[in-house]
Design a protein around this motif. Structure first.
Motif, PDB file in Angstrom:
ATOM      1  N   VAL B 268       0.847  -1.196   0.000  1.00  0.00           N
ATOM      2  CA  VAL B 268       0.000   0.000   0.000  1.00  0.00           C
ATOM      3  C   VAL B 268       0.880   1.244   0.000  1.00  0.00           C
ATOM      4  O   VAL B 268       0.624   2.207  -0.722  1.00  0.00           O
ATOM      5  CB  VAL B 268      -0.946  -0.021   1.222  1.00  0.00           C
ATOM      6  CG1 VAL B 268      -1.712   1.279   1.320  1.00  0.00           C
ATOM      7  CG2 VAL B 268      -1.890  -1.186   1.116  1.00  0.00           C
ATOM      8  N   GLU B 269       1.947   1.198   0.811  1.00  0.00           N
ATOM      9  CA  GLU B 269       2.878   2.341   0.844  1.00  0.00           C
ATOM     10  C   GLU B 269       3.460   2.601  -0.543  1.00  0.00           C
ATOM     11  O   GLU B 269       3.623   3.744  -0.953  1.00  0.00           O
ATOM     12  CB  GLU B 269       4.019   2.053   1.813  1.00  0.00           C
ATOM     13  CG  GLU B 269       3.605   2.123   3.258  1.00  0.00           C
ATOM     14  CD  GLU B 269       4.795   1.967   4.175  1.00  0.00           C
ATOM     15  OE1 GLU B 269       5.918   1.871   3.665  1.00  0.00           O
ATOM     16  OE2 GLU B 269       4.585   1.946   5.392  1.00  0.00           O
ATOM     17  N   ILE B 270       3.762   1.511  -1.259  1.00  0.00           N
ATOM     18  CA  ILE B 270       4.357   1.673  -2.584  1.00  0.00           C
ATOM     19  C   ILE B 270       3.380   2.370  -3.521  1.00  0.00           C
ATOM     20  O   ILE B 270       3.726   3.310  -4.227  1.00  0.00           O
ATOM     21  CB  ILE B 270       4.777   0.297  -3.144  1.00  0.00           C
ATOM     22  CG1 ILE B 270       5.910  -0.269  -2.296  1.00  0.00           C
ATOM     23  CG2 ILE B 270       5.188   0.416  -4.598  1.00  0.00           C
ATOM     24  CD1 ILE B 270       6.299  -1.674  -2.641  1.00  0.00           C
ATOM     25  N   VAL B 271       2.113   1.915  -3.502  1.00  0.00           N
ATOM     26  CA  VAL B 271       1.120   2.491  -4.405  1.00  0.00           C
ATOM     27  C   VAL B 271       0.905   3.970  -4.105  1.00  0.00           C
ATOM     28  O   VAL B 271       0.786   4.787  -5.015  1.00  0.00           O
ATOM     29  CB  VAL B 271      -0.209   1.703  -4.301  1.00  0.00           C
ATOM     30  CG1 VAL B 271      -1.307   2.420  -5.048  1.00  0.00           C
ATOM     31  CG2 VAL B 271      -0.027   0.311  -4.836  1.00  0.00           C
ATOM     32  N   PHE B 272       0.875   4.315  -2.818  1.00  0.00           N
ATOM     33  CA  PHE B 272       0.590   5.695  -2.448  1.00  0.00           C
ATOM     34  C   PHE B 272       1.855   6.545  -2.335  1.00  0.00           C
ATOM     35  O   PHE B 272       1.777   7.696  -1.909  1.00  0.00           O
ATOM     36  CB  PHE B 272      -0.157   5.743  -1.117  1.00  0.00           C
ATOM     37  CG  PHE B 272      -1.601   5.342  -1.227  1.00  0.00           C
ATOM     38  CD1 PHE B 272      -2.568   6.254  -1.616  1.00  0.00           C
ATOM     39  CD2 PHE B 272      -1.995   4.052  -0.954  1.00  0.00           C
ATOM     40  CE1 PHE B 272      -3.895   5.881  -1.723  1.00  0.00           C
ATOM     41  CE2 PHE B 272      -3.317   3.672  -1.058  1.00  0.00           C
ATOM     42  CZ  PHE B 272      -4.269   4.594  -1.449  1.00  0.00           C
ATOM     43  N   SER B 273       3.008   5.985  -2.665  1.00  0.00           N
ATOM     44  CA  SER B 273       4.293   6.667  -2.467  1.00  0.00           C
ATOM     45  C   SER B 273       4.386   7.238  -1.059  1.00  0.00           C
ATOM     46  O   SER B 273       4.844   8.368  -0.860  1.00  0.00           O
ATOM     47  CB  SER B 273       4.477   7.795  -3.488  1.00  0.00           C
ATOM     48  OG  SER B 273       4.305   7.302  -4.774  1.00  0.00           O
ATOM     49  N   TYR B 274       3.941   6.483  -0.099  1.00  0.00           N
ATOM     50  CA  TYR B 274       3.947   6.921   1.295  1.00  0.00           C
ATOM     51  C   TYR B 274       5.365   6.753   1.836  1.00  0.00           C
ATOM     52  O   TYR B 274       5.960   5.698   1.658  1.00  0.00           O
ATOM     53  CB  TYR B 274       2.955   6.059   2.079  1.00  0.00           C
ATOM     54  CG  TYR B 274       2.547   6.635   3.403  1.00  0.00           C
ATOM     55  CD1 TYR B 274       1.632   7.671   3.470  1.00  0.00           C
ATOM     56  CD2 TYR B 274       3.072   6.128   4.580  1.00  0.00           C
ATOM     57  CE1 TYR B 274       1.257   8.192   4.682  1.00  0.00           C
ATOM     58  CE2 TYR B 274       2.700   6.648   5.800  1.00  0.00           C
ATOM     59  CZ  TYR B 274       1.790   7.680   5.849  1.00  0.00           C
ATOM     60  OH  TYR B 274       1.422   8.197   7.052  1.00  0.00           O
ATOM     61  N   PRO B 275       5.908   7.771   2.501  1.00  0.00           N
ATOM     62  CA  PRO B 275       7.351   7.732   2.805  1.00  0.00           C
ATOM     63  C   PRO B 275       7.732   6.760   3.917  1.00  0.00           C
ATOM     64  O   PRO B 275       8.511   7.099   4.792  1.00  0.00           O
ATOM     65  CB  PRO B 275       7.638   9.178   3.219  1.00  0.00           C
ATOM     66  CG  PRO B 275       6.351   9.674   3.749  1.00  0.00           C
ATOM     67  CD  PRO B 275       5.284   9.021   2.940  1.00  0.00           C
ATOM     68  N   GLY B 276       7.217   5.544   3.887  1.00  0.00           N
ATOM     69  CA  GLY B 276       7.529   4.583   4.941  1.00  0.00           C
ATOM     70  C   GLY B 276       8.573   3.575   4.504  1.00  0.00           C
ATOM     71  O   GLY B 276       9.238   3.730   3.478  1.00  0.00           O
ATOM     72  N   VAL B 277       8.672   2.519   5.298  1.00  0.00           N
ATOM     73  CA  VAL B 277       9.695   1.506   5.058  1.00  0.00           C
ATOM     74  C   VAL B 277       9.438   0.757   3.746  1.00  0.00           C
ATOM     75  O   VAL B 277      10.372   0.428   3.009  1.00  0.00           O
ATOM     76  CB  VAL B 277       9.718   0.526   6.245  1.00  0.00           C
ATOM     77  CG1 VAL B 277      10.705  -0.582   5.988  1.00  0.00           C
ATOM     78  CG2 VAL B 277      10.077   1.243   7.518  1.00  0.00           C
ATOM     79  N   GLY B 278       8.150   0.517   3.450  1.00  0.00           N
ATOM     80  CA  GLY B 278       7.807  -0.229   2.243  1.00  0.00           C
ATOM     81  C   GLY B 278       8.237   0.512   0.989  1.00  0.00           C
ATOM     82  O   GLY B 278       8.745  -0.080   0.038  1.00  0.00           O
ATOM     83  N   PHE B 279       8.048   1.828   1.012  1.00  0.00           N
ATOM     84  CA  PHE B 279       8.437   2.630  -0.148  1.00  0.00           C
ATOM     85  C   PHE B 279       9.958   2.643  -0.291  1.00  0.00           C
ATOM     86  O   PHE B 279      10.490   2.583  -1.410  1.00  0.00           O
ATOM     87  CB  PHE B 279       7.882   4.050   0.009  1.00  0.00           C
ATOM     88  CG  PHE B 279       7.974   4.872  -1.233  1.00  0.00           C
ATOM     89  CD1 PHE B 279       7.451   4.405  -2.426  1.00  0.00           C
ATOM     90  CD2 PHE B 279       8.581   6.116  -1.223  1.00  0.00           C
ATOM     91  CE1 PHE B 279       7.528   5.164  -3.580  1.00  0.00           C
ATOM     92  CE2 PHE B 279       8.659   6.879  -2.370  1.00  0.00           C
ATOM     93  CZ  PHE B 279       8.139   6.397  -3.546  1.00  0.00           C
ATOM     94  N   ALA B 280      10.653   2.672   0.859  1.00  0.00           N
ATOM     95  CA  ALA B 280      12.120   2.603   0.825  1.00  0.00           C
ATOM     96  C   ALA B 280      12.555   1.283   0.198  1.00  0.00           C
ATOM     97  O   ALA B 280      13.476   1.246  -0.628  1.00  0.00           O
ATOM     98  CB  ALA B 280      12.683   2.740   2.240  1.00  0.00           C
TER      99      ALA B 280
END
Lengths: 361, 326
Positions: B268-280
C-alpha cells in the motif's frame, strides 16, 4: 518454546466438542464425500476454479493477439477489436490476461504442492514422533511463521536475477509451509492417542504405515484446506513480485499487467480497462479458492454453515430465534407449542405423552 | 512469568535466525555486486566503505565464513547497516530511522483499529447467525481476496483528483517540513487517510471471519447454555460469556498473522508513495540496493517480533491459565 496452540486446537474439527463419531460405515462415508460437492459454496468455487484451469491450458491458444505485439491503437478503451482495450504500446489487454493465466495458475499450484508436502512431512512427523524431534521441528515452523514471509520472498527473489516461474514458486513454497505444519501437528497430536492408531501400533505396524494409512486419511480435510490457502497466498505473492518489478517481465502474468499500468501512468490517463480486469481476475480466483475452503470447513464441522432461517413463529404469534446449544422454552402461552395432535383415546392428564400401541385405535 | 520468559527466548532465537538468514542471502548473489558499485561510483567510495561492503556481501575472500559472520555481527551491533546505493552516501540506518515512524504510525494504528472493528463485527455475525449478518460473509470473502495494492490503485482512481480532498501520493504537502506543528500534522493525517482506509478494508474481513467462526464454536458450549438458563440477558451472555472466550484464539491469531499483514501493507505504501519503510524497500529494489533491502527486511522482522511480544503480553493478561506458575 511453543506458542499456545489453543487457537488451532479449538478450531480444528474432530477434536473436543467438535469430535465426530468415529463409527461410520463405508457406505456412509461415500455418501458424505458426495455431500461435499453438494455444498453450494464448494461447488461454486470448484466451477470457477475449473474455468481458470481451463483458461490456463488453452489461454495462449485462444488469445486473439500476441500479448507483446505492438499495435497502432495506443491506450484505447474497450472496443470490438480489443475487448479490454490496449496499453501504451497498443498491446491487447485481453490477450495479456489470457496468456498470463497459465503462469499464475502454475506458480499457485506448484508452490501449493511444495508447501503442502513440506508441511505434511514436518507437521505430521513432529506430532507423531514427539519428544526432542517435535520441539526442534515446532521451533523451526514457529520461526518461519513469525518472520514476515512476503519481505523475505522479495529479498530472496531480488537476488535471483530473472528468476523463472518454477524458481519463484519454489521460493514461495519453501517459505510458506509453516502455518499448515502447525495445524497438522496439532491435529496429529490428537489423532495419535485415538484407539485405532493405538491398535495398529500395538499390532506391530511400521511407523510409515501407521502414518500413511491410519493418520493421513484422517487428515485429508486439513491438508486440503491448507493447500488451498497456500495457493491463494502463492498467487498473491507472485502477482505482488511482478507488480513491484522484482521478477522478470518477459513472461506475462497479471502482476506484469499491473506493473506496466502503474509504471505508464494508467491512473493519470484514466485507463481503467488496463488495471481493473487483472485485479478482478485475482479477486475472483481468490474468492473461488476461499469458497472451496469454506466448503471444506463446513464439511468437517457442519456448525459453521450459515444457518438458513433461524427465526420461527410459534402458533401464539411470538417469534423465537433458534440458536445452537440453546433450545427456546416458550412459557406462559395457553396454546400448544407444537403442531402435533393429542392421540385420541388417551387421557392427556393421566398418561405420559408416549404413544402406546395398545391404546392406539 | 515462566511463559513470558519462554516467549522472550523464542523471539530472541527468531531474531537470531532472521539475522543469520540475512547474512546468507546476499552470498547467493552471482557475480561481484560490490565491484559493479565501485565502478558505478568511481572515486566516491572510500576504501573503508568498500571494505564494509565486502563484509556485508561476503566477498571478503581471505576471511573464512565464520570470521565473516563475526564481523557481520560486529557491524550490526554498532548500528552499521552499510551505505545505501540509492541515496548514496547516506547510511542505511539513517534512511530507516526516517521512514520507520511513518510505517509504524500508519500500519500500527490501522491494524489495531481493524482488529477491534473486525472482532466486533465477528461477534455480531457469529452470535446472530442466520440474520442479515450472514450477508456480510460473501462480501468480506471477496474483499479479503483482493490484493491490497490493487485496492489502493482503485481508491486512487476513484477518490483522488485535482479537486479531491484526498491527496493521491506522498506523506505530507511538499511545501512543509516534518515537525510537530499545526501545519504539518493535519497534512500528514490527510495524506494517511486513504492508505489507512485501504488497509482497513482489506484486512478487516479476516478478523470478521475468524471471530465469527470462533463465536459459533463457543456458543454451543455448556457454559453458554447455563448462562442462558440462569436467565441472563442476551447481551450479557454474548459479550461476557461467549465473546470473552472466543477472543483468546483471535488474539493469538493476531500475533501470528502480523507477518502477513505487514507484507501487504508495504505494498500500500508503494502504491501511495507513502514515505515509509515499504516505499524505501521499493526504491531499493529498483536500484539493486542490497544493503537497504537487507536493512528494511531486518527492521520489519524485528518490528513484527516486538509486536508479537506485545500480543503475548495481552494474551497473558486475558487468559488466567497462562499465568499459572508451573
Amino acid at each position: 518454546m511453543t506458542i499456545p496452540t489453543s487457537s488451532i486446537e479449538q478450531v480444528i474439527p474432530g477434536q473436543g466438542s467438535m469430535a465426530q463419531p468415529e463409527t461410520g460405515r463405508p457406505a456412509k462415508a461415500k455418501r458424505q464425500r458426495f455431500r461435499f460437492v453438494s455444498n453450494r459454496k464448494a461447488t461454486t468455487g470448484l466451477v470457477i476454479l475449473g474455468v481458470y484451469v481451463l483458461l490456463a491450458i488453452i489461454g495462449p491458444w485462444i488469445a486473439p493477439y500476441d500479448p507483446g505485439a505492438r499495435g497502432g491503437n495506443l491506450v484505447q478503451p474497450p472496443s470490438a477489436d480489443h475487448w479490454m482495450g490496449t496499453t501504451h504500446l497498443g498491446q491487447d489487454v485481453f490477450s495479456q490476461l489470457l496468456v498470463g493465466t497459465r503462469s499464475v495458475m502454475f506458480v499457485g499450484f506448484f508452490a501449493g504442492i511444495v508447501a503442502t508436502v513440506l508441511s505434511v512431512l514436518i507437521g505430521v512427523t513432529a506430532g507423531y514422533v514427539g519428544g526432542k524431534t517435535d520441539e526442534g521441528l515446532s521451533a523451526l515452523s514457529n520461526v518461519f511463521l513469525v518472520i514476515p514471509a512476503l519481505p523475505l520472498i522479495i529479498i530472496i527473489t531480488s537476488t535471483l536475477e530473472n528468476a523463472e516461474d518454477w524458481l519463484i514458486a519454489l521460493v514461495i513454497g519453501l517459505t510458506s509451509w509453516s502455518w499448515n505444519a502447525r495445524v497438522l501437528r496439532a491435529q496429529t497430536l490428537s489423532l495419535r492417542r485415538r484407539d485405532f492408531v493405538e491398535a495398529s501400533r500395538a499390532s506391530g505396524e511400521r511407523t510409515w504405515r501407521v502414518i500413511g494409512f491410519e493418520l493421513l486419511p484422517n487428515l485429508t480435510a486439513v491438508i486440503a484446506s491448507g493447500f488451498v490457502g497456500t495457493v491463494i497466498f502463492a498467487v498473491l505473492s507472485e502477482i505482488t513480485l511482478a507488480f513491484i518489478g522484482v521478477t522478470s517481465n518477459t513472461t506475462w502474468n497479471w502482476g506484469t499487467i499491473l506493473f506496466w499500468a502503474q509504471g505508464q501512468q494508467a491512473l493519470a490517463q484514466s485507463a481503467w480497462w488496463w488495471f481493473v480486469p487483472a485485479g478482478l481476475a485475482i479477486a475472483l480466483l481468490g474468492t473461488a479458492l476461499s469458497l472451496i475452503n469454506f466448503g471444506i470447513d463446513e464439511f468437517v464441522s457442519p456448525r459453521l454453515r450459515s444457518a438458513g432461517k433461524t427465526r420461527i413463529k410459534t402458533t401464539s404469534g411470538r417469534t423465537v430465534r433458534m440458536r445452537i446449544g440453546f433450545t427456546p422454552v416458550l412459557s406462559n402461552s395457553p396454546e400448544p407449542h407444537t403442531r402435533a395432535r393429542p392421540v385420541p383415546g388417551v387421557d392427556p392428564h393421566g398418561a405420559t405423552p408416549v404413544v402406546r400401541k395398545e391404546v392406539a385405535p | 512469568m515462566k511463559y513470558f520468559l519462554q516467549r522472550l527466548a523464542f523471539y530472541l532465537f527468531t531474531a537470531w535466525a532472521a539475522i543469520t538468514l540475512n547474512f546468507f542471502i546476499p552470498r547467493m548473489i552471482p557475480g561481484d555486486p560490490v565491484q559493479a558499485l565501485v565502478t558505478k561510483y568511481q572515486g566516491q567510495l572510500s576504501s573503508k566503505a568498500i571494505e564494509s561492503l565486502y563484509v556485508l556481501f561476503g566477498l571478503d575472500k581471505e576471511a573464512g565464513i565464520w570470521d565473516e559472520y563475526v564481523s557481520y555481527w560486529k557491524q550490526l551491533l554498532s548500528g552499521d547497516l552499510g551505505l545505501s546505493f540509492t541515496f548514496f552516501p547516506t547510511p542505511v540506518s539513517e534512511i530507516i530511522s526516517e521512514s520507520l515512524p511513518w510505517t509504524l504510525l500508519l500500519v500500527g494504528i490501522t491494524t489495531v483499529i481493524s482488529f477491534f472493528l473486525g472482532t466486533g463485527l465477528g461477534v455480531l455475525a457469529g452470535w446472530r447467525r442466520g440474520s442479515w449478518t450472514d450477508g456480510l460473509l460473501p462480501v468480506t470473502t471477496f474483499l479479503s481476496s483482493v490484493p491490497y495494492f490493487w485496492l489502493g490503485i482503485i481508491a486512487i482512481y476513484l477518490l483522488t483528483g485535482p479537486d479531491s480532498f484526498f491527496p493521491s501520493s506522498g506523506g505530507f504537502d511538499s511545501g512543509l517540513v516534518p515537525a510537530w506543528d499545526q501545519y504539518f500534522v493535519p497534512s500528514a493525517i490527510q495524506h494517511s487517510l486513504l492508505p489507512a482506509l485501504t488497509i482497513l478494508i482489506s484486512s478487516v474481513s479476516g478478523w470478521i471471519l475468524s471471530m465469527r467462526n470462533m463465536m459459533v464454536t463457543v456458543s454451543s458450549e455448556d457454559y453458554i447454555t447455563v448462562a442462558h438458563a440462569k436467565g441472563l440477558s442476551d447481551r450479557r451472555v454474548a459479550l461476557s460469556y461467549a465473546a470473552r472466550n472466543a477472543l483468546l484464539p483471535n488474539v493469538s491469531g493476531f500475533a501470528l498473522s502480523l507477518g502477513f499483514i505487514v507484507g501487504g501493507t508495504l505494498l500500500v505504501e508503494i502504491v501511495f508513495s507513502y514515505p515509509g519503510v515499504g516505499f524505501a524497500l521499493f526504491q531499493a529494489l529498483g536500484a539493486s540496493d542490497y544493503p537497504l533491502m537487507q536493512g528494511v527486511f531486518l527492521i520489519i522482522t524485528i518490528s513484527v517480533l516486538v509486536a508479537n511480544l506485545l500480543a503475548d503480553i495481552a494474551y497473558l493478561l486475558l487468559d488466567p491459565r497462562t499465568r499459572k506458575e508451573g
